[in-house]
Design an enzyme around this catalytic site. Sequence first.
Site, PDB file in Angstrom:
ATOM      1  N   SER A 117       0.829  -1.202   0.000  1.00 14.52           N
ATOM      2  CA  SER A 117       0.000   0.000   0.000  1.00 14.52           C
ATOM      3  C   SER A 117       0.869   1.260   0.000  1.00 14.52           C
ATOM      4  CB  SER A 117      -0.946  -0.051   1.203  1.00 14.52           C
ATOM      5  OG  SER A 117      -1.984   0.872   1.064  1.00 14.52           O
TER       6      SER A 117
ATOM      7  N   ASP B 206      -9.297  -4.435  -5.362  1.00 15.65           N
ATOM      8  CA  ASP B 206      -8.718  -3.851  -4.150  1.00 15.65           C
ATOM      9  C   ASP B 206      -9.429  -2.539  -3.857  1.00 15.65           C
ATOM     10  OD1 ASP B 206      -7.038  -2.438  -2.309  1.00 15.65           O
ATOM     11  OD2 ASP B 206      -5.327  -3.622  -2.955  1.00 15.65           O
TER      12      ASP B 206
ATOM     13  N   HIS C 104      -7.464  -6.084  -0.012  1.00 10.25           N
ATOM     14  CA  HIS C 104      -6.347  -5.162  -0.155  1.00 10.25           C
ATOM     15  C   HIS C 104      -5.023  -5.905  -0.086  1.00 10.25           C
ATOM     16  CE1 HIS C 104      -4.066  -1.565  -0.093  1.00 10.25           C
ATOM     17  NE2 HIS C 104      -3.827  -1.537   1.201  1.00 10.25           N
TER      18      HIS C 104
END
Length: 522
Positions: free
Chosen positions: A236, A464, A492
């Site tokens: 991320s 996601d 995610h």
Amino acid sequence: MNSDARRTTTRRTTARRAAAVLLSGALLLAGCSAPAKEQSPAESEGATGGATNAEGAPKGFEEFYGQSLEWKDCEDGFECATASAPQSWHDADAGTIELALVRTRAEGKKKTGSLLVNPGGPGGSGIDFVRSASGTFGEPLRKSFDIVGFDPRGVGGSTPVTCFDDARKDESLSKDFATDDAGLKAMAAEARAWGEACAENTGELLGQVDTQSAARDMDMLRAVLGDEQLHYLGYSYGTQLGATYAGLFPDRAGRLVLDGAIDTSLSADEVSKGQAVGFENALRAYVADCQAGAECPLTGSVDDGMKQVRAVLDEAYEHPFPTSDPNRDVTQTLAFYGVAVTLYDEGSWPLLTQALDEAITERKGDMLLYLADFYNDRNSDGSFSTNSSEGFRAVNCLDDRGATDADTMRAEAAEIEKAAPTVGRFFSYGGASCADWPYPEVEKEFDLHAKGAPPIVVVGTTNDPATPYVWAEGLADTLDSGVLVSYEGEGHTAYGRSNDCVAGAVEDYLVDGTVPEDGLTC
């Protein structure tokens, strides 16, 4: 809505990437305990056993690159250390800060070196991640690497960003704001209060916690750990950190894997709209799955179900849901956090069904509050286990604060809500969080394309919510040496929570340097 709702959702993934496991009852562990023993000088030279090297250090910063770490046992087989870093990478005389590290030693006889990891954020603790999610790393990584987690500058066990006390922070994270003139004025006042508190309690470091500074810290850690090149796994926001590193130090980049990618070519406002669509799509997938079961509180078509979720959020704004705690109701902001956190992993969807059922049929918010507290790292006694909210705001306000004038924010909000009618409102007006931030936005000094870097593996999950798949495509295209690996699924990020195809591609590259086929779909 909360003025920080969009910025609080964007890129916060320390534990959210494994939400199904953690929400089932596993707890994030705190930092290292008192050491059991000190290592010998030979053991404390570096993760690979090689001596540290100040070669390549910026002029005036050789002392930082040449330092030796004192690794100590800190229970459960982990080792902990503290590194010294300059407060400012542009002024060697500005003072020093501390960076907290934790590692697990390579289990195999043949070591590749150190693997730095970052779980996301900004504001996520690499120490908590390594200590609580060690099962994420496959056996090939555990055998080949000393896996090193670190708290970036401003975060957790490193010299932290400090703002409100717990009670004031709790109040702020629960607030809703209207979007009329009076609401925007109140929103601005709350953001200003955050900035003033952060500046007063953090000092000059508040202006030095940007992503580029954290990437420079990583290069220093690479040298201190005894590695000629940086091997790195970032999730991320950690992909932004990794891409920034590659752009600053392409010749020192080793094997980088960026999972749940952020497209570094996008503006903050483009990120807001893209992520709103990502969460809208993830919520739609949840609703369809829920309605296929026998105990779903959402009736009719998927569109009908989406409207019913929005009705819950609207109800929380007009009449916050009561809970078993007479001092706490579920505001719209808290209700959204409770919904959003379950979308990071499809294993958490049953918890969302439970929370929505309670809100719709009983008009109670206990489960939504539980989920929101988990999202915000709030403990049952009102304290907070991390400073992720503070770090998140501080880093974002330095990196890219987006539009801050009311007219532009309103126009962008209309576009976002059109694209994501159920949750778009929570990704709007993010610029208000940084409009009066005490320190200016940092000038970008890195090459977006990371020209000259070796292959960089970019991993994207097709649905996601937090880092939409199109961002992985965009980052792989932006990087000159980007290689795209796609996971067809929900949730995610992918490595450690998807399938053997993704695991094999990531591990073969990190361990052996085998570059996966560009465009590989798993």
